[in-house]
Motif scaffolding. Structure first.
Motif, PDB file in Angstrom:
ATOM      1  N   ILE A  86      -1.935 -26.071  18.518  1.00  0.00           N
ATOM      2  CA  ILE A  86      -2.943 -26.402  17.496  1.00  0.00           C
ATOM      3  C   ILE A  86      -3.962 -27.399  18.041  1.00  0.00           C
ATOM      4  CG2 ILE A  86      -3.331 -27.440  15.227  1.00  0.00           C
ATOM      5  CD1 ILE A  86      -0.549 -26.491  14.419  1.00  0.00           C
ATOM      6  N   HIS A  87      -5.250 -27.117  17.818  1.00  0.00           N
ATOM      7  CA  HIS A  87      -6.325 -28.047  18.165  1.00  0.00           C
ATOM      8  C   HIS A  87      -6.626 -28.912  16.933  1.00  0.00           C
ATOM      9  CE1 HIS A  87      -8.127 -25.472  21.684  1.00  0.00           C
ATOM     10  NE2 HIS A  87      -6.832 -25.702  21.816  1.00  0.00           N
ATOM     11  N   PHE A  88      -5.944 -30.033  16.827  1.00  0.00           N
ATOM     12  CA  PHE A  88      -6.060 -30.863  15.624  1.00  0.00           C
ATOM     13  C   PHE A  88      -7.466 -31.434  15.446  1.00  0.00           C
ATOM     14  CE2 PHE A  88      -1.458 -30.878  16.326  1.00  0.00           C
ATOM     15  CZ  PHE A  88      -1.005 -30.614  15.044  1.00  0.00           C
ATOM     16  N   GLN A  89      -8.142 -31.759  16.549  1.00  0.00           N
ATOM     17  CA  GLN A  89      -9.482 -32.327  16.437  1.00  0.00           C
ATOM     18  C   GLN A  89     -10.471 -31.330  15.842  1.00  0.00           C
ATOM     19  OE1 GLN A  89      -7.919 -31.547  19.196  1.00  0.00           O
ATOM     20  NE2 GLN A  89      -9.254 -30.485  20.654  1.00  0.00           N
ATOM     21  N   THR A  90     -10.166 -30.038  16.004  1.00  0.00           N
ATOM     22  CA  THR A  90     -11.036 -28.987  15.460  1.00  0.00           C
ATOM     23  C   THR A  90     -10.890 -28.862  13.951  1.00  0.00           C
ATOM     24  OG1 THR A  90     -10.783 -27.785  17.548  1.00  0.00           O
ATOM     25  CG2 THR A  90     -11.643 -26.529  15.682  1.00  0.00           C
ATOM     26  N   LEU A  91      -9.797 -29.370  13.403  1.00  0.00           N
ATOM     27  CA  LEU A  91      -9.497 -29.199  11.975  1.00  0.00           C
ATOM     28  C   LEU A  91     -10.212 -30.197  11.073  1.00  0.00           C
ATOM     29  CD1 LEU A  91      -5.627 -28.621  12.136  1.00  0.00           C
ATOM     30  CD2 LEU A  91      -7.362 -26.920  11.602  1.00  0.00           C
ATOM     31  N   VAL A  92     -10.568 -31.378  11.608  1.00  0.00           N
ATOM     32  CA  VAL A  92     -11.007 -32.488  10.761  1.00  0.00           C
ATOM     33  C   VAL A  92     -12.247 -32.161   9.929  1.00  0.00           C
ATOM     34  CG1 VAL A  92     -11.758 -34.893  10.709  1.00  0.00           C
ATOM     35  CG2 VAL A  92      -9.991 -34.163  12.338  1.00  0.00           C
ATOM     36  N   ALA A  93     -13.351 -31.819  10.567  1.00  0.00           N
ATOM     37  CA  ALA A  93     -14.614 -31.592   9.853  1.00  0.00           C
ATOM     38  C   ALA A  93     -14.540 -30.441   8.852  1.00  0.00           C
ATOM     39  CB  ALA A  93     -15.747 -31.367  10.858  1.00  0.00           C
ATOM     40  N   PRO A  94     -14.079 -29.248   9.260  1.00  0.00           N
ATOM     41  CA  PRO A  94     -14.036 -28.148   8.283  1.00  0.00           C
ATOM     42  C   PRO A  94     -13.059 -28.401   7.140  1.00  0.00           C
ATOM     43  CG  PRO A  94     -12.921 -27.511  10.315  1.00  0.00           C
ATOM     44  CD  PRO A  94     -13.637 -28.792  10.601  1.00  0.00           C
ATOM     45  N   THR A  95     -11.973 -29.114   7.404  1.00  0.00           N
ATOM     46  CA  THR A  95     -10.989 -29.395   6.348  1.00  0.00           C
ATOM     47  C   THR A  95     -11.574 -30.290   5.271  1.00  0.00           C
ATOM     48  OG1 THR A  95      -9.112 -29.142   7.852  1.00  0.00           O
ATOM     49  CG2 THR A  95      -8.736 -30.394   5.844  1.00  0.00           C
ATOM     50  N   ILE A  96     -12.289 -31.348   5.680  1.00  0.00           N
ATOM     51  CA  ILE A  96     -12.914 -32.258   4.713  1.00  0.00           C
ATOM     52  C   ILE A  96     -13.946 -31.516   3.871  1.00  0.00           C
ATOM     53  CG2 ILE A  96     -14.396 -34.282   4.458  1.00  0.00           C
ATOM     54  CD1 ILE A  96     -13.038 -35.422   6.975  1.00  0.00           C
ATOM     55  N   ALA A  97     -14.814 -30.732   4.535  1.00  0.00           N
ATOM     56  CA  ALA A  97     -15.842 -29.970   3.815  1.00  0.00           C
ATOM     57  C   ALA A  97     -15.215 -28.957   2.860  1.00  0.00           C
ATOM     58  CB  ALA A  97     -16.748 -29.258   4.823  1.00  0.00           C
ATOM     59  N   TYR A  98     -14.185 -28.290   3.323  1.00  0.00           N
ATOM     60  CA  TYR A  98     -13.492 -27.263   2.537  1.00  0.00           C
ATOM     61  C   TYR A  98     -12.869 -27.860   1.284  1.00  0.00           C
ATOM     62  CZ  TYR A  98     -11.705 -22.443   2.822  1.00  0.00           C
ATOM     63  OH  TYR A  98     -11.476 -21.109   2.639  1.00  0.00           O
ATOM     64  N   MET A  99     -12.232 -29.015   1.432  1.00  0.00           N
ATOM     65  CA  MET A  99     -11.577 -29.660   0.298  1.00  0.00           C
ATOM     66  C   MET A  99     -12.570 -30.046  -0.790  1.00  0.00           C
ATOM     67  SD  MET A  99      -8.658 -32.118   1.974  1.00  0.00           S
ATOM     68  CE  MET A  99      -7.065 -31.457   2.459  1.00  0.00           C
ATOM     69  N   ILE A 100     -13.695 -30.592  -0.378  1.00  0.00           N
ATOM     70  CA  ILE A 100     -14.722 -31.000  -1.348  1.00  0.00           C
ATOM     71  C   ILE A 100     -15.261 -29.790  -2.102  1.00  0.00           C
ATOM     72  CG2 ILE A 100     -17.023 -32.000  -1.599  1.00  0.00           C
ATOM     73  CD1 ILE A 100     -16.357 -33.770   0.838  1.00  0.00           C
ATOM     74  N   LEU A 101     -15.606 -28.741  -1.365  1.00  0.00           N
ATOM     75  CA  LEU A 101     -16.152 -27.532  -1.981  1.00  0.00           C
ATOM     76  C   LEU A 101     -15.142 -26.858  -2.909  1.00  0.00           C
ATOM     77  CD1 LEU A 101     -18.076 -25.977   1.049  1.00  0.00           C
ATOM     78  CD2 LEU A 101     -19.092 -26.832  -1.070  1.00  0.00           C
ATOM     79  N   CYS A 102     -13.896 -26.734  -2.460  1.00  0.00           N
ATOM     80  CA  CYS A 102     -12.874 -26.053  -3.259  1.00  0.00           C
ATOM     81  C   CYS A 102     -12.580 -26.798  -4.552  1.00  0.00           C
ATOM     82  CB  CYS A 102     -11.590 -25.885  -2.450  1.00  0.00           C
ATOM     83  SG  CYS A 102     -11.673 -24.552  -1.234  1.00  0.00           S
ATOM     84  N   ALA A 103     -12.566 -28.132  -4.508  1.00  0.00           N
ATOM     85  CA  ALA A 103     -12.307 -28.920  -5.711  1.00  0.00           C
ATOM     86  C   ALA A 103     -13.356 -28.646  -6.785  1.00  0.00           C
ATOM     87  CB  ALA A 103     -12.277 -30.408  -5.369  1.00  0.00           C
ATOM     88  N   LEU A 104     -14.616 -28.525  -6.359  1.00  0.00           N
ATOM     89  CA  LEU A 104     -15.709 -28.250  -7.296  1.00  0.00           C
ATOM     90  C   LEU A 104     -15.674 -26.795  -7.782  1.00  0.00           C
ATOM     91  CD1 LEU A 104     -18.580 -30.098  -5.382  1.00  0.00           C
ATOM     92  CD2 LEU A 104     -17.376 -30.900  -7.431  1.00  0.00           C
TER      93      LEU A 104
END
Length: 261
Positions: A86-104
């Motif tokens: 797993i490339h953990f550093q690749t997960l940070v930016a899209p995960t944060i953006a995804y969480m914000i969008l999905c919550a809305l």
């Protein structure tokens, strides 16, 4: 006499309701089993297969909620299998953006006309089928592109929030940022696990995922894991391209059905 007839009618309705619920669980479990097989072979697609059946018995928002939990189970199992890659550093930016969008978007999905969502879902599935057959190329290059990355995450969040189907678009994003098949598999499965788990919590908070969904969710979770295990045993014997084509044909048929009903 009147009370006796009412009691008979109540028992009759209860029988049919229980029969309907058992039928829903049975067919949903079969779809989950198929979804586990597909995901075990191709790396994604469990949500697509499951969402071809669940909307027959539940509303689209409920179906997306159930499918999200079921897929989380298989995502966790596959992420653990490819943990070292797993490339953990690749997960940070899209995960944060995804969480914000999905919550809305998940909150918004409860306020939209269900029939309108169903037609939109049908159009989405038809477009996905067309793209898979006529637009995608097996060896199409995947390059890092900021605009494309933003669009992939944004549209995937929309489709995931409404239908629990975000995989196809994110394939493009993660393939451009990983250097091997194992790294791609591990990273995208970890991403889905984090975000499906988060989305499920949001759906519980918004009253979409309810205790009444527990039975079908548990049975489907067991079925999807079984499908994944079977796929591991059969993956060397199956024609991956043929499996994908069959699934996309089913997706197209399901899209037409959702659009017309």
């Amino acid at each position: 006499m009147v009370l006796e007839n009412w009691e008979k009618d109540r028992k009759r309705n209860q029988f049919w309701e229980e029969t309907y619920n058992m039928t829903a669980i049975l067919f949903s479990a079969l779809a989950a089993l198929g979804g586990g097989l597909v995901m075990g072979v191709t790396g994604f697609g469990a949500g697509m297969v499951i969402m071809m059946v669940l909307p027959v018995f539940y509303s689209l928002t409920e179906s997306a909620a159930i499918s999200g939990v079921v897929c989380t189970v298989l995502n966790a199992q596959m992420a653990i299998r490819y943990w070292k890659h797993i490339h953990f550093q690749t997960l940070v930016a899209p995960t944060i953006a995804y969480m914000i969008l999905c919550a809305l978007l998940i909150r918004f999905s409860t306020e939209v006309d269900q029939s309108l969502i169903q037609k939109g879902f049908g159009i989405f599935l038809i477009c996905l089928c067309i793209d898979s057959f006529f637009l995608q190329k097996k060896n199409r290059p995947h390059k890092k592109n900021l605009v494309l990355s933003i669009l992939c995450i944004a549209f995937s969040a929309v489709f995931d929030s409404f239908f629990s189907i975000g995989g196809p678009l994110l394939v493009i994003y993660f393939m451009a940022r990983t250097d091997s098949t194992k790294a791609y598999m591990g990273t995208i499965q970890a991403f889905f696990f984090i975000n499906y788990a988060y989305s499920s919590v949001v759906r519980v908070i918004n009253g979409i995922l309810l205790p009444s969904h527990l039975a079908v969710t548990l049975v489907c979770s067991a079925a999807v894991l079984l499908g994944g295990v079977i796929a591991q045993k059969l993956v060397s014997r199956l024609d991956e391209q043929m499996v994908r084509k069959l699934i996309y044909i089913m997706i197209g048929v399901s899209g037409v059905w959702n659009l017309l009903n």
